[in-house]
Enzyme design. Structure first.
Site, mmCIF file in Angstrom:
data_model
loop_
_atom_site.group_PDB
_atom_site.id
_atom_site.type_symbol
_atom_site.label_atom_id
_atom_site.label_comp_id
_atom_site.label_asym_id
_atom_site.label_seq_id
_atom_site.Cartn_x
_atom_site.Cartn_y
_atom_site.Cartn_z
ATOM 1 N N GLU A 5 3.874 1.270 2.903
ATOM 2 C CA GLU A 5 4.814 2.388 2.875
ATOM 3 C C GLU A 5 4.205 3.450 3.767
ATOM 4 O O GLU A 5 3.066 3.873 3.539
ATOM 5 C CB GLU A 5 5.011 2.933 1.470
ATOM 6 C CG GLU A 5 5.993 4.098 1.448
ATOM 7 C CD GLU A 5 5.995 4.863 0.128
ATOM 8 O OE1 GLU A 5 7.055 5.403 -0.232
ATOM 9 O OE2 GLU A 5 4.934 4.933 -0.531
ATOM 10 N N LEU A 7 0.835 -1.188 0.000
ATOM 11 C CA LEU A 7 0.000 0.000 0.000
ATOM 12 C C LEU A 7 0.875 1.244 0.000
ATOM 13 O O LEU A 7 1.657 1.475 0.938
ATOM 14 C CB LEU A 7 -0.935 0.012 1.212
ATOM 15 C CG LEU A 7 -2.213 -0.826 1.088
ATOM 16 C CD1 LEU A 7 -1.895 -2.323 1.105
ATOM 17 C CD2 LEU A 7 -3.192 -0.498 2.203
ATOM 18 N N ASP A 8 0.741 2.029 -1.053
ATOM 19 C CA ASP A 8 1.572 3.208 -1.249
ATOM 20 C C ASP A 8 1.210 4.327 -0.270
ATOM 21 O O ASP A 8 0.029 4.650 -0.091
ATOM 22 C CB ASP A 8 1.394 3.700 -2.689
ATOM 23 C CG ASP A 8 2.154 4.984 -2.961
ATOM 24 O OD1 ASP A 8 3.400 4.937 -2.978
ATOM 25 O OD2 ASP A 8 1.501 6.035 -3.160
#
Length: 581
Positions: free
Chosen positions: A292, A258-259
């Site tokens: 992240e 997951l950014d």
């Protein structure tokens, strides 16, 4: 009118059988919505509760469609499962059961076995191009490939973080079935597949949601990309939750990265996502969830998520390897060796300490297992966010890189490499997009102005030499070559040692601390799950350090006086149970 539930109206076009498809659009700011088919038919959608519009149409997989808002604006389906051309064109109905899986019994791999290889699908030639690399990566010792974001973005070239249709795999890379074939083939080679997903923003071109669903966004919450997404709304949460489940259940991805979740102003959403994934994944299946997170929220790693990218560890190592202290590296410029020791002994470096901006960052992380941290020497950001995309081997000595690679691949943290690391690829990885007109100019100038804080780019004329992100040549120059060499042999040997001696004993591992030996030199120890002890001595400084070589050496990068830790070297020892130093 009935209330919306996940079972009644999931977002988008869902096939009910081979000839019938249900269409559902959340458009609370629209008065009238219709489905427009490419053959000229227009079908009105029925208004439902809470801003939903819904209808069922006789149409098969492959049908091209779009929505019309209030008789004025044609828009793609925001939950389009495939685009016929680009983000502004026709959406396509997709049959999720069309692909005949060859390895449907694959259950994934335990997280502690992860050795991750991050790659850009476009730079490797699309889904079919990536497939060609699978045998080589499996033989190298990689156990998982991580794909940079695939959500449909404008144009042909992009890192993927400008996606605007999160459900649609980018059409320039291949069809949904070709993506499934890539994942199926990866499983055949024993490789897990992780997808990088972006749930914190939409790209700047092709997002029409604001025209008919303003409630998707919170105008009073700002992110680097504009108004924040309103995860307090059930419809918005489900849009992204359903998306995560689609990738994991329909495409059989083995995990999600997951950014930039620090830009999601709703920690409850992250916990709900993890809970939904754990509940709906098949019993016995290994599904990885990785974050992240600039905020270093260790609490998210205690139960819900497997790990976080450890930018702290990278940044400290980068300063020691290159001497660079510009911009965000300035947070690691002082006491760098002590910061690295904290990373090896406790996970995060920033656990509540103040950054250069005066803000506290992070939570205590020493109680977490080493596998809660993904360590890397570089990734797409750390190469691509350099003005000229230089790779680490072009910035430091070969001996120092070999020592740092030893730490990366033999520490109990989860190692990740970026495509080309294993061959010291000479090609850069540059920032590339495919925007046009005013947006292209804004991206070009914005990219160059990002480097104004770097001493080497104070001169505006030098900044003009930074490659234009929108030039096709910028993308073309970013495709790495793969020629085996001594560095590849080092990767292969170290990963063999990791899988043979370390991976089987990672469950239950704990860090026992790390100490500074001298400027640039540290020693760190971990007790593995079987009671053995792993010790890594690392010297990234230019002078030898008095530190006797331990017994039970597993690997060393440079033979030297056994009483000294040589400059730019690493030693790894593995003590059997009962024979600790």
């Amino acid at each position: 009118m009935p209330s919306r539930t996940l079972e009644t109206w999931p977002h988008g076009a869902i096939m009910l059988d081979a000839q019938h498809t249900r269409f559902a659009l959340w458009a609370p700011d629209a008065f009238y919505v219709s489905v427009e088919l490419e053959d000229g038919k227009s079908i009105a959608m029925l208004p439902q509760a809470e801003g939903w519009f819904e209808t069922e149409i006789r149409c098969a997989a492959g049908t091209r469609y779009r929505y019309n808002i209030d008789g004025e604006t044609d828009v793609p389906d925001p939950a389009s499962r495939a685009q016929a051309t680009d983000v502004h064109g026709w959406s396509q109905v997709v049959d999720p059961l069309a692909y005949p899986w060859r390895h449907s019994q694959w259950q994934g791999r335990p997280w502690h076995e992860a050795v991750i290889y991050e790659l850009h699908v476009g730079a490797l030639g699309g889904y079919a191009g990536v497939e060609k690399h699978l045998p080589r990566l499996a033989e190298l010792g990689v156990t998982a490939i991580e794909l940079m974001p695939l959500a449909q973005f404008p144009g042909e070239r992009n890192w993927g973080y400008d996606g605007v249709l999160p459900y649609a795999p980018h059409s320039a890379y291949g069809s949904p079935e070709q993506l499934k074939h890539l994942i199926d083939s990866a499983h055949e080679h024993g490789l897990a597949v992780i997808l990088d997903v972006v749930y914190n923003h939409f790209g700047p071109d092709g997002n029409y949601l604001g025209q008919y669903a303003k409630g998707f966004f919170q105008e009073d919450v700002h992110t680097p990309w504009g108004a924040g997404i309103d995860f307090d709304r059930r419809e918005v949460r489900d849009f992204f939750l359903d998306n995560a489940l689609m990738w994991l259940l329909e495409y059989r991805f083995d995990g999600l990265r997951l950014d930039a979740v620090h830009a999601i102003d709703n920690p409850g959403f992250l916990k709900e996502l993890a809970q939904r994934v754990r509940q709906q994944a098949d019993i016995g299946r290994h599904v990885w969830l990785v974050l992240e997170n600039e905020f270093n929220q260790a609490s998210l790693l205690e139960h819900e998520f497997d790990a976080q990218w450890n930018d702290d560890g990278h940044n400290a190592l980068h300063v020691l390897l290159t001497g660079e202290t510009d911009a965000y590296y300035s947070d690691f410029a002082s006491d760098t060796t002590a910061k690295l020791a904290r990373c090896l002994g406790e996970g995060f470096i920033y656990q509540g300490q103040a950054t250069r901006h005066g803000h506290t960052r992070g939570e205590p992380s020493g109680h977490l297992p080493p596998s809660a941290f993904v360590l890397f020497l570089q990734n797409h950001d750390q190469i691509g966010n350099r003005a000229f995309g230089e790779r680490l081997h072009q910035l430091c000595s070969p001996e120092a890189l070999k020592a740092a690679t030893t730490l990366l691949l033999l520490s109990p943290m989860i190692p990740m490499m970026f495509m080309g690391d294993e061959t010291n690829a000479s090609e850069p990885f540059l920032f590339f997009t495919d925007h046009h007109g005013e947006l292209a100019e804004a991206v070009r100038e914005g990219r160059r102005n990002e480097f104004a804080d770097f001493a080497a780019f104070h001169d505006p004329e030098r900044r003009k030499r930074i490659p234009d992100p929108n030039a096709a040549s910028t993308f073309e120059h970013s495709a790495p070559s793969f020629t085996d060499n001594d560095h590849t042999a080092l990767y292969r040997h170290l990963l063999h040692l990791r899988h043979q001696h370390i991976v089987p004993h990672l469950p239950g591992s704990v860090a026992l601390g790390a100490q500074v030996l001298a400027d640039g030199a540290v020693t760190a120890r971990w007790r593995l799950g079987n009671g053995s002890l792993l010790q890594i001595d690392l010297n990234l400084g230019a002078t030898p350090v008095t530190h006797p070589a331990p017994s039970h050496l597993l690997f060393e990068t440079r033979a030297h006086d056994p009483a000294l830790l040589a400059p730019f070297s690493a030693r790894v020892a593995l003590f059997p149970v009962g024979e600790h130093p």
